[in-house]
Motif scaffolding. Structure first.
Motif, mmCIF file in Angstrom:
data_model
loop_
_atom_site.group_PDB
_atom_site.id
_atom_site.type_symbol
_atom_site.label_atom_id
_atom_site.label_comp_id
_atom_site.label_asym_id
_atom_site.label_seq_id
_atom_site.Cartn_x
_atom_site.Cartn_y
_atom_site.Cartn_z
ATOM 1 N N UNK A 228 0.828 -1.197 0.000
ATOM 2 C CA UNK A 228 0.000 0.000 0.000
ATOM 3 C C UNK A 228 0.872 1.260 0.000
ATOM 4 N N UNK A 229 0.836 1.975 -1.098
ATOM 5 C CA UNK A 229 1.542 3.252 -1.167
ATOM 6 C C UNK A 229 0.982 4.036 -2.338
ATOM 7 N N UNK A 230 1.294 5.314 -2.383
ATOM 8 C CA UNK A 230 0.800 6.168 -3.460
ATOM 9 C C UNK A 230 1.375 5.698 -4.792
ATOM 10 N N UNK A 231 0.661 5.929 -5.891
ATOM 11 C CA UNK A 231 1.142 5.479 -7.204
ATOM 12 C C UNK A 231 2.556 5.938 -7.529
ATOM 13 N N UNK A 232 2.875 7.180 -7.191
ATOM 14 C CA UNK A 232 4.221 7.684 -7.491
ATOM 15 C C UNK A 232 5.276 6.902 -6.719
ATOM 16 N N UNK A 233 4.977 6.562 -5.465
ATOM 17 C CA UNK A 233 5.904 5.777 -4.648
ATOM 18 C C UNK A 233 6.036 4.369 -5.204
ATOM 19 N N UNK A 234 4.913 3.805 -5.613
ATOM 20 C CA UNK A 234 4.944 2.464 -6.205
ATOM 21 C C UNK A 234 5.798 2.447 -7.474
ATOM 22 N N UNK A 235 5.638 3.472 -8.291
ATOM 23 C CA UNK A 235 6.387 3.513 -9.544
ATOM 24 C C UNK A 235 7.889 3.617 -9.275
ATOM 25 N N UNK A 236 8.259 4.422 -8.300
ATOM 26 C CA UNK A 236 9.682 4.531 -7.944
ATOM 27 C C UNK A 236 10.211 3.184 -7.442
ATOM 28 N N UNK A 237 9.394 2.480 -6.655
ATOM 29 C CA UNK A 237 9.790 1.163 -6.155
ATOM 30 C C UNK A 237 9.886 0.151 -7.289
ATOM 31 N N UNK A 238 9.008 0.284 -8.273
ATOM 32 C CA UNK A 238 9.046 -0.608 -9.429
ATOM 33 C C UNK A 238 10.334 -0.394 -10.224
ATOM 34 N N UNK A 239 10.684 0.858 -10.435
ATOM 35 C CA UNK A 239 11.895 1.171 -11.209
ATOM 36 C C UNK A 239 13.165 0.769 -10.470
ATOM 37 N N UNK A 240 13.100 0.732 -9.135
ATOM 38 C CA UNK A 240 14.278 0.336 -8.350
ATOM 39 C C UNK A 240 14.354 -1.173 -8.160
ATOM 40 N N UNK A 241 13.281 -1.881 -8.517
ATOM 41 C CA UNK A 241 13.271 -3.331 -8.372
ATOM 42 C C UNK A 241 12.695 -3.824 -7.063
ATOM 43 N N UNK A 242 12.291 -2.916 -6.170
ATOM 44 C CA UNK A 242 11.713 -3.342 -4.892
ATOM 45 C C UNK A 242 10.301 -3.901 -5.079
#
Length: 374
Positions: A228-242
């Motif tokens: 559970x996190x904001x879309x922008x946070x999720x996208x950053x996590x996706x790009x970092x591989x988390x």
């Protein structure tokens, strides 16, 4: 992530949550987003949709529809157990559907279920049973409609006749009026789905673990965390591989990441419709609602928000041409017409209307300020 296998489930998946859950895990009141994600993992329906929107078996191993689509017979699997080891039977199906028809439960699915013969009389307290809900035997259920409807089995995830089936042996004696306060609604550890509910940590994650006794075979994954996190946070996590999977991103981000070496963009067709619910007690005059339609440049909004990845529709029927209305007003962008309709309706321009949307759906969050400005 499902396959019959000898190897034990292993690994963990970090899945982006579509929205923050309400915190009460009662499928009757699912509003979409992360709740639907969780319910699809821990519960099962009679039948379900595959990736191409074909109806396929779930708890029912087969089903038949009579010639005029007024009777639907479901032949249930006989090898299904609940997560606590109790056997699943037709009693669970009848219980779930009856409960969803009770007014005090407030099930979002009732608008679909009211088509079942005897549903309205049962809901009104005029009947003790629902004549259209028939338990033929322990593993056969027949649903009879008050009128034929071939589309009875089709609907949105949280407003569908294919209700997530709940355990009668746990909820059968519960007070329907306070179901959302029941221990099960806070901690739904007994389902029939491929994963078991473990815990929900607000604003952080929902954890589910593999159900090794799942009737379609144990999942390959040992755990799935819905983050559970904001879309922008999720996208950053996706790009970092988390984060491993994000269910949806904006069209603009999809363009930016098209050639990424880290993120794989997978375009998929969808049946979602973005619409503004303006038919309510504050806007009873049809001319005002029509003015809203004429006053919004929907084509430009689609180009800006969806980058052309969508199409304008004038109805909520998604399907072949023969199933759609062909004589509807298409409401082309016409600000002058909008102003005239407002004037004819005597609209008070000082009146304020609130535009409310659920956080987590990026396209809607981007479209809302454009809608407000226009």
């Amino acid at each position: 992530v499902l396959a019959r296998q000898d190897a034990a489930p292993s690994g963990s998946l970090q899945l982006g949550g579509e929205s923050e859950p309400a915190g009460t895990w009662l499928p009757f009141r699912a509003s979409g987003g992360a709740e639907t994600q969780v319910f699809d993992m821990i519960f099962s329906r009679l039948i379900r949709f595959d990736a191409d929107y074909n109806l396929i078996p779930d708890l029912a191993e087969s089903f038949e529809i009579n010639d005029d689509a007024s009777e639907f017979t479901f032949n249930l699997r006989q090898n299904v157990t609940w997560h606590d080891g109790e056997p699943f039977t037709a009693r669970d199906v009848i219980f779930t559907y009856r409960t969803a028809m009770l007014e005090e439960v407030g099930a979002s699915q009732y608008n679909k279920l009211r088509q079942i013969e005897g549903a309205e009389a049962f809901r009104a307290g005029e009947a003790d049973d629902v004549s259209g809900l028939q338990m033929i035997d322990d593993y056969t259920v027949k649903i009879v409609l008050s009128a034929p409807n071939i589309a009875f089995l089709v609907g949105a995830a949280h407003n569908n006749s294919l209700v997530w089936i709940l355990p009668e042996h746990i909820l059968g004696e519960a007070d329907p009026a306070t179901l959302d306060q029941h221990e099960f609604a806070q901690n739904p550890t007994v389902g029939t789905g491929p994963f078991r509910f473990v815990e929900y940590v607000p604003d952080q994650y929902v954890q589910t673990d593999a159900n090794t006794d799942y009737f379609l075979g144990a999942p390959k994954l040992a755990q799935v965390f819905i983050v559970m996190s904001a879309p922008a946070t999720q996208l950053a996590s996706l790009e970092s591989g988390q984060l491993h999977i994000m269910q949806a991103i904006t069209a603009a981000d999809a363009e930016r990441l098209a050639n990424s070496e880290v993120v794989n963009i997978v375009p998929t067709p969808g049946v979602g419709i973005f619409q503004t619910a303006i038919m309510n007690e504050r806007i009873t005059d049809k001319r005002i609602r029509q003015a809203f339609m004429y006053g919004v440049d929907r084509s430009a909004l689609m180009d800006v928000v969806l980058k052309g990845q969508g199409r304008l529709v004038n109805q909520s029927v998604i399907g072949p041409d023969w199933a759609q209305y062909d004589d509807l007003n298409e409401y082309p962008y016409d600000p002058d017409m909008a102003k005239q309709l407002l004037a004819d309706a005597g609209w008070d321009s000082s009146q304020k209307l609130e535009l409310i949307w659920e956080q987590g759906f990026q396209a809607i969050e981007l479209a809302a300020p454009v809608f407000q400005q226009q």
